[in-house]
Scaffold this motif. Structure first.
Motif, PDB file in Angstrom:
ATOM      1  N   ARG A  18       3.555   7.876  -9.368  1.00 57.31           N
ATOM      2  CA  ARG A  18       4.624   8.333 -10.265  1.00 57.31           C
ATOM      3  C   ARG A  18       5.816   7.408 -10.090  1.00 57.31           C
ATOM      4  NH1 ARG A  18       5.082  14.480  -8.518  1.00 57.31           N
ATOM      5  NH2 ARG A  18       5.131  13.377  -6.564  1.00 57.31           N
ATOM      6  N   TYR A  19       6.779   7.590 -10.952  1.00 52.87           N
ATOM      7  CA  TYR A  19       8.015   6.815 -10.875  1.00 52.87           C
ATOM      8  C   TYR A  19       9.190   7.776 -10.888  1.00 52.87           C
ATOM      9  CZ  TYR A  19       5.219   2.683 -11.710  1.00 52.87           C
ATOM     10  OH  TYR A  19       4.284   1.679 -11.589  1.00 52.87           O
ATOM     11  N   THR A  20      10.193   7.472 -10.063  1.00 50.43           N
ATOM     12  CA  THR A  20      11.407   8.277 -10.049  1.00 50.43           C
ATOM     13  C   THR A  20      12.173   8.011 -11.347  1.00 50.43           C
ATOM     14  OG1 THR A  20      12.753   6.567  -9.001  1.00 50.43           O
ATOM     15  CG2 THR A  20      11.541   8.063  -7.530  1.00 50.43           C
ATOM     16  N   PRO A  21      13.162   8.841 -11.672  1.00 55.32           N
ATOM     17  CA  PRO A  21      13.955   8.593 -12.880  1.00 55.32           C
ATOM     18  C   PRO A  21      14.613   7.208 -12.897  1.00 55.32           C
ATOM     19  CG  PRO A  21      14.359  10.813 -12.094  1.00 55.32           C
ATOM     20  CD  PRO A  21      13.508  10.127 -11.059  1.00 55.32           C
ATOM     21  N   ALA A  25       8.639   3.240  -7.859  1.00 59.96           N
ATOM     22  CA  ALA A  25       7.260   3.722  -7.737  1.00 59.96           C
ATOM     23  C   ALA A  25       7.074   4.511  -6.445  1.00 59.96           C
ATOM     24  CB  ALA A  25       6.289   2.550  -7.759  1.00 59.96           C
ATOM     25  N   VAL A  26       6.288   5.586  -6.528  1.00 58.57           N
ATOM     26  CA  VAL A  26       5.937   6.366  -5.348  1.00 58.57           C
ATOM     27  C   VAL A  26       4.509   6.887  -5.527  1.00 58.57           C
ATOM     28  CG1 VAL A  26       7.035   8.468  -6.263  1.00 58.57           C
ATOM     29  CG2 VAL A  26       6.569   8.275  -3.816  1.00 58.57           C
ATOM     30  N   ALA A  27       3.665   6.615  -4.532  1.00 52.19           N
ATOM     31  CA  ALA A  27       2.274   7.078  -4.561  1.00 52.19           C
ATOM     32  C   ALA A  27       2.077   8.120  -3.473  1.00 52.19           C
ATOM     33  CB  ALA A  27       1.318   5.910  -4.339  1.00 52.19           C
ATOM     34  N   ASN A  28       1.369   9.176  -3.815  1.00 53.36           N
ATOM     35  CA  ASN A  28       1.022  10.241  -2.864  1.00 53.36           C
ATOM     36  C   ASN A  28      -0.488  10.270  -2.705  1.00 53.36           C
ATOM     37  OD1 ASN A  28       3.680  11.501  -2.557  1.00 53.36           O
ATOM     38  ND2 ASN A  28       3.430  12.009  -4.714  1.00 53.36           N
ATOM     39  N   PHE A  29      -0.954  10.421  -1.470  1.00 57.43           N
ATOM     40  CA  PHE A  29      -2.378  10.601  -1.224  1.00 57.43           C
ATOM     41  C   PHE A  29      -2.569  11.356   0.075  1.00 57.43           C
ATOM     42  CE2 PHE A  29      -1.181   6.505   0.516  1.00 57.43           C
ATOM     43  CZ  PHE A  29      -1.868   6.389   1.713  1.00 57.43           C
ATOM     44  N   THR A  30      -3.787  11.839   0.278  1.00 61.16           N
ATOM     45  CA  THR A  30      -4.115  12.595   1.478  1.00 61.16           C
ATOM     46  C   THR A  30      -5.211  11.865   2.235  1.00 61.16           C
ATOM     47  OG1 THR A  30      -3.584  14.662   0.345  1.00 61.16           O
ATOM     48  CG2 THR A  30      -4.906  14.833   2.342  1.00 61.16           C
ATOM     49  N   LEU A  31      -5.005  11.711   3.547  1.00 56.25           N
ATOM     50  CA  LEU A  31      -6.008  11.113   4.424  1.00 56.25           C
ATOM     51  C   LEU A  31      -6.688  12.210   5.232  1.00 56.25           C
ATOM     52  CD1 LEU A  31      -4.637   7.935   6.265  1.00 56.25           C
ATOM     53  CD2 LEU A  31      -6.354   8.052   4.489  1.00 56.25           C
ATOM     54  N   VAL A  51       0.426  11.573   2.736  1.00 57.02           N
ATOM     55  CA  VAL A  51       1.053  10.263   2.925  1.00 57.02           C
ATOM     56  C   VAL A  51       1.792   9.894   1.647  1.00 57.02           C
ATOM     57  CG1 VAL A  51       0.662   7.822   3.469  1.00 57.02           C
ATOM     58  CG2 VAL A  51      -0.823   9.573   4.471  1.00 57.02           C
ATOM     59  N   ILE A  52       2.962   9.274   1.814  1.00 57.55           N
ATOM     60  CA  ILE A  52       3.761   8.778   0.694  1.00 57.55           C
ATOM     61  C   ILE A  52       3.966   7.283   0.885  1.00 57.55           C
ATOM     62  CG2 ILE A  52       6.008   8.849  -0.436  1.00 57.55           C
ATOM     63  CD1 ILE A  52       6.310  11.667   0.517  1.00 57.55           C
ATOM     64  N   ALA A  53       3.764   6.512  -0.177  1.00 58.22           N
ATOM     65  CA  ALA A  53       4.010   5.062  -0.144  1.00 58.22           C
ATOM     66  C   ALA A  53       4.961   4.727  -1.294  1.00 58.22           C
ATOM     67  CB  ALA A  53       2.703   4.295  -0.279  1.00 58.22           C
ATOM     68  N   TRP A  54       6.040   4.052  -0.990  1.00 60.24           N
ATOM     69  CA  TRP A  54       7.072   3.743  -1.971  1.00 60.24           C
ATOM     70  C   TRP A  54       6.977   2.304  -2.480  1.00 60.24           C
ATOM     71  CZ3 TRP A  54      10.512   7.229  -3.911  1.00 60.24           C
ATOM     72  CH2 TRP A  54      10.614   8.445  -3.236  1.00 60.24           C
ATOM     73  N   ARG A  55       7.537   2.075  -3.640  1.00 64.14           N
ATOM     74  CA  ARG A  55       7.743   0.779  -4.274  1.00 64.14           C
ATOM     75  C   ARG A  55       6.431   0.006  -4.456  1.00 64.14           C
ATOM     76  NH1 ARG A  55      11.785   2.367  -1.267  1.00 64.14           N
ATOM     77  NH2 ARG A  55      13.876   2.451  -2.154  1.00 64.14           N
ATOM     78  N   LYS A  56       6.415  -1.283  -4.148  1.00 65.57           N
ATOM     79  CA  LYS A  56       5.237  -2.132  -4.368  1.00 65.57           C
ATOM     80  C   LYS A  56       4.045  -1.644  -3.541  1.00 65.57           C
ATOM     81  CE  LYS A  56       3.164  -5.657  -6.191  1.00 65.57           C
ATOM     82  NZ  LYS A  56       2.720  -5.574  -7.575  1.00 65.57           N
ATOM     83  N   LEU A  57       4.305  -1.164  -2.336  1.00 70.33           N
ATOM     84  CA  LEU A  57       3.227  -0.625  -1.510  1.00 70.33           C
ATOM     85  C   LEU A  57       2.551   0.543  -2.228  1.00 70.33           C
ATOM     86  CD1 LEU A  57       1.617  -0.541   1.123  1.00 70.33           C
ATOM     87  CD2 LEU A  57       3.427   0.912   2.076  1.00 70.33           C
ATOM     88  N   GLY A  58       3.336   1.404  -2.832  1.00 75.24           N
ATOM     89  CA  GLY A  58       2.781   2.529  -3.586  1.00 75.24           C
ATOM     90  C   GLY A  58       1.956   2.069  -4.776  1.00 75.24           C
ATOM     91  N   GLU A  59       2.434   1.054  -5.480  1.00 79.12           N
ATOM     92  CA  GLU A  59       1.679   0.523  -6.619  1.00 79.12           C
ATOM     93  C   GLU A  59       0.357  -0.090  -6.166  1.00 79.12           C
ATOM     94  OE1 GLU A  59       5.240  -0.492  -9.783  1.00 79.12           O
ATOM     95  OE2 GLU A  59       4.728  -2.017  -8.285  1.00 79.12           O
TER      96      GLU A  59
END
Length: 137
Positions: A18-21, A25-31, A51-59
């Motif tokens: 998803r993207y903030t307003p 970029a922010v990606a959510n996943f479960t390990l 787990v949350i990954a922000w910006r380019k890492l999330g993409e």
């Protein structure tokens, strides 16, 4: 103070990007991370860690990781809370600082057909030295 988390596990579902307003970029996943012991029935149990990954890492996570893939996460533990239906909800999650993709792109996952042959990613399978690349340990 130290707040460091290192995990290795399999994704329980595809990452959700998803993207903030403001466009971040922010990606959510479960390990699913296996516990190092078995229960009374002799079965391994797992912990399911958000787990949350922000910006380019999330993409990158959203593009290259899929359900069932093995991944390593290095990050920090974060707790937060919010109000929902008049009740306080507490969330504990790992904010990823780096994510390692631990299987080659074509590696067999749980969603592949059983007659497909898995890729052998054992670095010792051909007698080779996995440290011969000269990379520092």
């Amino acid at each position: 103070m130290i707040n460091r988390v290192i995990l290795v596990g399999r994704l329980t579902r595809d990452p959700e990007l998803r993207y903030t307003p403001s466009g971040v970029a922010v990606a959510n996943f479960t390990l699913a991370v296996n516990r190092p012991f078995t229960n009374q029935e002799g079965e391994r149990e797992a912990d399911f860690i958000q787990v949350i990954a922000w910006r380019k890492l999330g993409e990158n996570v959203a593009e290259y990781l899929k359900k069932g893939r093995l991944a390593g996460v290095d990050g920090r533990l974060q707790t937060r809370s919010y109000e929902k239906n008049g009740r306080r909800v507490y969330v504990t999650e790992v904010v990823a600082e780096s994510v390692q993709f631990l299987e080659p792109k074509g590696a067999r996952t749980s969603e592949q057909a059983p007659n497909e042959s898995p890729i052998n990613d054992d670095p010792f399978a051909d007698g080779g030295d996995p440290f011969a690349s000269g990379d520092p340990i």
